[in-house]
Motif scaffolding. Structure first.
Motif, PDB file in Angstrom:
ATOM      1  N   ARG A  18      17.454  51.375  19.711  1.00 64.54           N
ATOM      2  CA  ARG A  18      18.659  51.515  18.877  1.00 64.54           C
ATOM      3  C   ARG A  18      19.369  52.812  19.255  1.00 64.54           C
ATOM      4  O   ARG A  18      18.742  53.880  19.281  1.00 64.54           O
ATOM      5  CB  ARG A  18      18.239  51.537  17.408  1.00 64.54           C
ATOM      6  CG  ARG A  18      19.338  51.313  16.403  1.00 64.54           C
ATOM      7  CD  ARG A  18      18.730  50.988  15.040  1.00 64.54           C
ATOM      8  NE  ARG A  18      17.821  52.043  14.619  1.00 64.54           N
ATOM      9  CZ  ARG A  18      18.203  53.152  13.982  1.00 64.54           C
ATOM     10  NH1 ARG A  18      19.470  53.348  13.674  1.00 64.54           N
ATOM     11  NH2 ARG A  18      17.311  54.076  13.645  1.00 64.54           N
ATOM     12  N   PHE A  19      20.660  52.754  19.543  1.00 69.30           N
ATOM     13  CA  PHE A  19      21.360  53.937  20.068  1.00 69.30           C
ATOM     14  C   PHE A  19      21.223  55.148  19.146  1.00 69.30           C
ATOM     15  O   PHE A  19      20.976  56.265  19.607  1.00 69.30           O
ATOM     16  CB  PHE A  19      22.851  53.651  20.334  1.00 69.30           C
ATOM     17  CG  PHE A  19      23.557  54.903  20.774  1.00 69.30           C
ATOM     18  CD1 PHE A  19      23.374  55.399  22.058  1.00 69.30           C
ATOM     19  CD2 PHE A  19      24.341  55.632  19.883  1.00 69.30           C
ATOM     20  CE1 PHE A  19      23.974  56.588  22.463  1.00 69.30           C
ATOM     21  CE2 PHE A  19      24.950  56.820  20.283  1.00 69.30           C
ATOM     22  CZ  PHE A  19      24.762  57.294  21.575  1.00 69.30           C
ATOM     23  N   ARG A 313      27.825  51.490  24.256  1.00 73.33           N
ATOM     24  CA  ARG A 313      26.496  51.754  23.695  1.00 73.33           C
ATOM     25  C   ARG A 313      25.602  50.526  23.681  1.00 73.33           C
ATOM     26  O   ARG A 313      24.398  50.628  23.711  1.00 73.33           O
ATOM     27  CB  ARG A 313      26.625  52.261  22.239  1.00 73.33           C
ATOM     28  CG  ARG A 313      27.440  53.538  22.106  1.00 73.33           C
ATOM     29  CD  ARG A 313      26.690  54.724  22.702  1.00 73.33           C
ATOM     30  NE  ARG A 313      27.470  55.950  22.626  1.00 73.33           N
ATOM     31  CZ  ARG A 313      28.231  56.429  23.628  1.00 73.33           C
ATOM     32  NH1 ARG A 313      28.314  55.775  24.773  1.00 73.33           N
ATOM     33  NH2 ARG A 313      28.902  57.549  23.486  1.00 73.33           N
ATOM     34  N   ARG A 314      26.218  49.351  23.533  1.00 74.15           N
ATOM     35  CA  ARG A 314      25.445  48.122  23.337  1.00 74.15           C
ATOM     36  C   ARG A 314      26.030  47.006  24.198  1.00 74.15           C
ATOM     37  O   ARG A 314      27.166  47.105  24.679  1.00 74.15           O
ATOM     38  CB  ARG A 314      25.505  47.708  21.869  1.00 74.15           C
ATOM     39  CG  ARG A 314      24.850  48.726  20.960  1.00 74.15           C
ATOM     40  CD  ARG A 314      24.677  48.190  19.546  1.00 74.15           C
ATOM     41  NE  ARG A 314      23.606  48.890  18.872  1.00 74.15           N
ATOM     42  CZ  ARG A 314      23.750  50.012  18.160  1.00 74.15           C
ATOM     43  NH1 ARG A 314      24.938  50.538  17.989  1.00 74.15           N
ATOM     44  NH2 ARG A 314      22.698  50.589  17.603  1.00 74.15           N
ATOM     45  N   PHE A 354      19.637  47.783  27.736  1.00 79.47           N
ATOM     46  CA  PHE A 354      21.073  47.484  27.735  1.00 79.47           C
ATOM     47  C   PHE A 354      21.337  46.149  28.440  1.00 79.47           C
ATOM     48  O   PHE A 354      22.093  45.302  27.950  1.00 79.47           O
ATOM     49  CB  PHE A 354      21.834  48.624  28.412  1.00 79.47           C
ATOM     50  CG  PHE A 354      23.312  48.456  28.356  1.00 79.47           C
ATOM     51  CD1 PHE A 354      24.018  48.790  27.209  1.00 79.47           C
ATOM     52  CD2 PHE A 354      24.012  47.947  29.435  1.00 79.47           C
ATOM     53  CE1 PHE A 354      25.391  48.622  27.141  1.00 79.47           C
ATOM     54  CE2 PHE A 354      25.387  47.772  29.381  1.00 79.47           C
ATOM     55  CZ  PHE A 354      26.081  48.104  28.237  1.00 79.47           C
ATOM     56  N   ASP A 357      20.198  43.254  26.271  1.00 81.94           N
ATOM     57  CA  ASP A 357      21.161  43.035  25.181  1.00 81.94           C
ATOM     58  C   ASP A 357      22.423  42.339  25.723  1.00 81.94           C
ATOM     59  O   ASP A 357      22.920  41.363  25.134  1.00 81.94           O
ATOM     60  CB  ASP A 357      21.480  44.410  24.563  1.00 81.94           C
ATOM     61  CG  ASP A 357      22.454  44.352  23.402  1.00 81.94           C
ATOM     62  OD1 ASP A 357      22.771  43.249  22.935  1.00 81.94           O
ATOM     63  OD2 ASP A 357      22.898  45.430  22.958  1.00 81.94           O
TER      64      ASP A 357
END
Ligand code: FNR
Length: 385
Positions: A18-19, A313-314, A354, A357
């Motif tokens: 989680r960032f 970020r994601r 990353f 995701d």
């Protein structure tokens, strides 16, 4: 695979997926100055915050039953195939984050086949970074020096070391007003960090007239003197175009007309970026700048690839930027947080998380290829059905 390994492992991974937790763990791992240097941005840090919040202006509209069993994230840029539309942004002075600095990051990127963009302000000389990356793709980020011979020397060295492209950063003729650093009286360069490419350069050493190892103070002052050139104009880019056959990627564009000027001056590509909000505070969020740049280039008849960073970020952020028309996105702070926590392995974990995701978000949105991503998958928040 990332899920199963995570569930079956005896220990939790060293790098939080989680960032927000990743950033907190990096903060724990670093001294206060180094953390502030990386996390901080220009002025009141409004642009940095909006680089993130502006993503929520865009919403994905996932499509179902589109056979996404076989997904392929690969993409081709400048005739080279990359396994995913993801690279590692140029970030200088990585020695303040980990002893192995850029060497660790370059190894992790190479391991995954992602392009590693090595900064002019890297701690390690570009030749050593290229060696660390081995067969992995490497691009060299050029800070255009006020000394033309030094700039030329960097370009020659990058070519000789086997870099695949030059990324010319145009948003940093000088370093901005960064309050966290001013408050602490901290600039890593003044401690002799981030000058690896300079102290190893024959032109720089000539200018200095002595061995940098013997007079670090003088070397730092020399670096400050030649680091940037605030007098550059688009015509100077033509000089570089004549000098090298490497693809030239101009980084730090937010205005549509600048995008056109860059391509007109001979660049092969641009990176829409506001340097993670580190240069001009209150500048518009990069993801807001992206569609206007792409539309303008389209209308002007250019089809060169537009790349993107600032706020990624994601996986969903990457899907948004790619759907808006970017061809590759770059991770910045996330990967160096991984570096701070666990060196090469930390960078690898951040990148693998990353990519996992991104792969899942693409598939769940009904896309099995990067080329399936387009604006029909997006709605503006205020237009949501
Ligand atoms: C940077 N960035 C940067 N850019 C560049 O062209 N040359 C450089 O040497 C550096 N150095 C650098 C150091 C640090 C600590 C940071 C955080 C950033 C900018 C970088 O390439 C990229 O544009 C931003 O990091 C993108 O923003 P986010 O996504 O990291 O917030």
């Amino acid at each position: 695979e990332v899920y199963t390994q995570g569930m079956l492992a005896d220990e939790r991974p060293s790098v939080p997926p989680r960032f927000e937790a990743l950033e907190a763990a990096a903060r724990e791992a670093l001294d206060a100055e180094a953390y502030a240097y990386v996390a901080g941005s220009a002025g009141g840090e409004r642009t940095a915050a909006e680089n993130r919040s502006a993503f929520s202006q865009w919403r994905l509209v996932p499509r179902m039953l589109r056979d996404v069993a076989d997904r392929d994230l690969s993409t081709t840029l400048f005739g080279t195939e990359y396994p995913a539309p993801v690279g590692l942004a140029p970030i200088g002075v990585q020695s303040i984050l980990h002893d192995e600095g850029e060497l660790a990051s370059a190894r992790a990127a190479a391991d995954l086949g992602l392009p590693f963009v090595s900064s002019s302000a890297a701690s390690e000389p570009m030749e050593d970074v290229a060696d660390a990356a081995g067969d992995g793709p490497t691009w060299f980020q050029l800070y255009w020096s006020s000394n033309r011979e030094l700039t030329a020397s960097f370009v020659d060295r990058a070519e000789a070391a086997g870099y695949d492209a030059l990324v010319v950063t145009v948003d940093t003729p000088v370093i901005s007003w960064r309050e966290r650093d001013v408050e602490r009286g901290y600039l890593p360069f003044l401690d002799g960090e981030g000058v690896g490419n300079y102290v190893s350069d024959p032109v720089f050493r000539d200018l200095l007239g002595q061995d940098p190892a013997e007079n670090e103070g003088a070397a730092v002052m020399q670096f400050v003197d030649v680091f940037g050139d605030a007098s550059l104009t688009w015509t100077d880019l033509e000089w570089l175009r004549d000098r090298t056959e490497l693809p030239i990627i101009v980084k730090g564009i937010v205005h549509p007309e600048d995008a056109e000027l860059a391509l007109e001056s001979g660049a092969d590509s641009i990176v829409v970026s506001n340097h993670g909000g580190r240069q001009v505070d209150t500048a518009l969020p990069a993801i807001e700048a992206l569609p206007a740049v792409i539309d303008h280039l389209d209308e002007a008849g250019y089809d060169e690839p537009v790349l993107f960073d600032s706020g990624i970020r994601r996986g969903a952020d990457a899907v948004t930027a790619l759907a808006l028309g970017a061809e590759m996105v770059f991770l910045g702070r996330p990967y160096v947080y991984g570096l701070a926590i666990d060196g090469e392995d930390g960078v690898r974990q951040v990148c693998r998380n990353f990519l996992a995701d991104l792969d899942l978000t693409m598939g769940l949105s009904g896309c099995s290829r990067v080329s399936d991503l387009d604006r029909s998958m997006l709605v503006r928040a205020h237009e949501s059905p």
